[in-house]
Design an enzyme around this catalytic site. Structure first.
Site, PDB file in Angstrom:
ATOM      1  N   CYS A   1      -7.136  -3.266   3.921  1.00  0.00           N
ATOM      2  CA  CYS A   1      -7.003  -1.828   3.687  1.00  0.00           C
ATOM      3  C   CYS A   1      -7.652  -1.432   2.375  1.00  0.00           C
ATOM      4  O   CYS A   1      -8.719  -0.862   2.343  1.00  0.00           O
ATOM      5  CB  CYS A   1      -5.532  -1.395   3.723  1.00  0.00           C
ATOM      6  SG  CYS A   1      -5.286   0.363   3.359  1.00  0.00           S
TER       7      CYS A   1
ATOM      8  N   CYS B   1       0.838  -1.202   0.000  1.00  0.00           N
ATOM      9  CA  CYS B   1       0.000   0.000   0.000  1.00  0.00           C
ATOM     10  C   CYS B   1       0.874   1.254   0.000  1.00  0.00           C
ATOM     11  O   CYS B   1       1.964   1.266   0.585  1.00  0.00           O
ATOM     12  CB  CYS B   1      -0.909  -0.014   1.223  1.00  0.00           C
ATOM     13  SG  CYS B   1      -2.056   1.388   1.318  1.00  0.00           S
TER      14      CYS B   1
ATOM     15  N   HIS C   1       0.515  -3.236   6.451  1.00  0.00           N
ATOM     16  CA  HIS C   1      -0.704  -3.160   7.265  1.00  0.00           C
ATOM     17  C   HIS C   1      -1.895  -3.800   6.551  1.00  0.00           C
ATOM     18  O   HIS C   1      -3.032  -3.550   6.917  1.00  0.00           O
ATOM     19  CB  HIS C   1      -1.021  -1.700   7.603  1.00  0.00           C
ATOM     20  CG  HIS C   1      -1.303  -0.841   6.403  1.00  0.00           C
ATOM     21  ND1 HIS C   1      -0.302  -0.338   5.608  1.00  0.00           N
ATOM     22  CD2 HIS C   1      -2.470  -0.424   5.856  1.00  0.00           C
ATOM     23  CE1 HIS C   1      -0.837   0.367   4.630  1.00  0.00           C
ATOM     24  NE2 HIS C   1      -2.151   0.317   4.743  1.00  0.00           N
TER      25      HIS C   1
ATOM     26  N   SER D   1       0.509   3.860   1.642  1.00  0.00           N
ATOM     27  CA  SER D   1       0.657   4.443   2.985  1.00  0.00           C
ATOM     28  C   SER D   1       1.975   4.049   3.636  1.00  0.00           C
ATOM     29  O   SER D   1       2.541   4.824   4.426  1.00  0.00           O
ATOM     30  CB  SER D   1      -0.506   4.012   3.879  1.00  0.00           C
ATOM     31  OG  SER D   1      -1.730   4.502   3.377  1.00  0.00           O
TER      32      SER D   1
ATOM     33  N   HIS E   1       4.717   6.365   2.839  1.00  0.00           N
ATOM     34  CA  HIS E   1       4.715   7.612   3.606  1.00  0.00           C
ATOM     35  C   HIS E   1       5.631   7.509   4.825  1.00  0.00           C
ATOM     36  O   HIS E   1       6.104   8.529   5.335  1.00  0.00           O
ATOM     37  CB  HIS E   1       3.294   7.961   4.043  1.00  0.00           C
ATOM     38  CG  HIS E   1       2.412   8.432   2.931  1.00  0.00           C
ATOM     39  ND1 HIS E   1       2.470   9.709   2.425  1.00  0.00           N
ATOM     40  CD2 HIS E   1       1.457   7.804   2.208  1.00  0.00           C
ATOM     41  CE1 HIS E   1       1.584   9.850   1.447  1.00  0.00           C
ATOM     42  NE2 HIS E   1       0.960   8.699   1.302  1.00  0.00           N
TER      43      HIS E   1
END
Length: 375
Positions: free
Chosen positions: A169, A40, A62, A42, A45
């Site tokens: 997710c 992902c 995650h 994210s 980041h």
């Protein structure tokens, strides 16, 4: 136990494969042997520093699913051998938010980036004796994880785990951002800005909800073509290209729902997104921005006089314990496409290649598959 893991040791550093120590489950926890983990945006980041962390190293990941191998004291409803999906937002079921039906903003989410276990505020993963933060208290870039039961959703064993992993997710967030918090209704016009692992599911969620027009906007040709396969009626490379056509096909009404699912959001996209949105319509902000970015460009005049709504969303505005089983049932009935979401699979050692492919626009969703040599 010892297990390999993909960790980041500092801002803008690559993912490195290390052998970490993973603690056994304490009260309220389980240990899980993972089958797969999604890649992902994210997690990138964390590398870029857009998501602030108290320290490094951090174990990424995650979005995963697997089989319970150990159960700690006091755990109810889970046992060894159960198939489970890990939800990136815990749902304790007891806090005020959970009691109000908002599991996606459970109070336990306050500790997601601390790496401190819910049960006792210590660390389950260590490297050379030093704490390793587990992304969203999960850390699925390792074949084994020890996590709190609040983050674990039991599923039926007929669902392939590599498909179920996507529910943790991307699928739930994207689909629900269009259908739940977005509230797409039969005959609506829905615009999805950004067609990656999250946005593609907003597209298919909007189509499933009965939207008349589903407009997908992404600069990558490959993703625009994929959006058509998942239910988009119109595709465009930019907001500027899309705006006049949306006005034409809706007789000037514009979109009922606009969902922003770009990988890295900045404040200058909000104004144009509101411009695509009808009077009384809603813009749902799903994409993550830099934690220090507080500048947003938009017309407050338009926001007020046209009664538009600007809505943030995490996990699509719905609870993992209700939404993940619901979506798996739709998959079982052929109404949710999980089979065609993964563009390419990788070994954990190839994780940097996977993220390079993501940044290059080659994947809808990359997936790490764990094999026998990983355990």
């Amino acid at each position: 136990m010892k297990t390999k893991a993909a960790v980041v040791k500092g801002i803008n550093q690559p993912w490195e494969i290390e052998e970490i120590d993973l603690g056994d489950p304490v009260a309220g926890e389980v240990q899980i042997r993972l089958a797969a983990s999604g890649l992902c945006h994210s997690d990138e980041h964390l590398r870029s520093g857009a998501t602030p962390l108290p320290s490094f190293p951090v174990l990424g990941g995650h979005e995963g699913a697997g089989v319970v191998t150990k159960v700690g004291p006091g755990v109810r409803g889970l046992e060894e051998g159960d198939h489970v999906v890990l939800a990136f937002i815990p749902a304790c079921g007891r806090c005020r938010a959970c009691a109000k039906g908002m599991q996606n903003i459970c109070d336990e989410g306050a500790g997601l980036l601390t790496g401190q276990a819910i049960s006792d505020k210590t660390y389950r993963a260590t490297l050379n004796g030093d704490p390793v933060l587990q992304m969203c208290l999960l850390g699925t870039f390792a074949p084994y994880v020890t996590v709190n039961e609040a983050s674990v959703i039991k599923i039926e064993k007929d669902i392939p785990l590599e498909k179920a992993a996507l529910l943790g997710c991307g699928v739930a967030t994207g689909w629900s951002s269009a259908t739940e918090i977005g509230g797409t209704k039969l005959g609506d016009t829905v615009v999805v800005i950004g067609v990656g692992g999250v946005g593609i599911n907003s597209v298919q969620g909007a189509a499933h909800a009965g939207a008349r027009f589903v407009v997908a906007i992404d600069p990558v040709e490959f993703k625009r073509q994929k959006a058509k396969e998942f239910g988009a009626t119109h595709v465009f490379a930019s907001i500027e290209e899309a705006a006049p056509v949306i006005g034409e096909i809706t007789w000037g009404q514009m979109a009922n729902v606009t969902v922003i699912t770009v990988g890295e959001i900045t404040g200058d996209i909000i104004g144009p997104a509101l411009g695509l949105t009808a009077k009384g319509g809603q813009v749902v902000v799903v994409g993550m921005g830099h934690a220090t970015d507080s500048q947003v460009t938009m017309s407050l005049f338009e926001l007020t006089l046209l009664q538009k709504r600007l809505q943030g969303a995490i996990f699509g505005g719905t609870g993992p314990r209700s939404q993940i089983p619901k979506l798996l049932e739709l998959y079982r009935n052929g109404q949710l496409d999980l089979d065609n979401l993964v563009t390419k699979t990788y070994k954990l050692e190839d994780i940097n290649e996977g993220y390079a492919d993501m940044h290059a626009g080659k994947n809808l969703r990359g997936l790490v598959l764990y094999g026998e040599d990983d355990y």
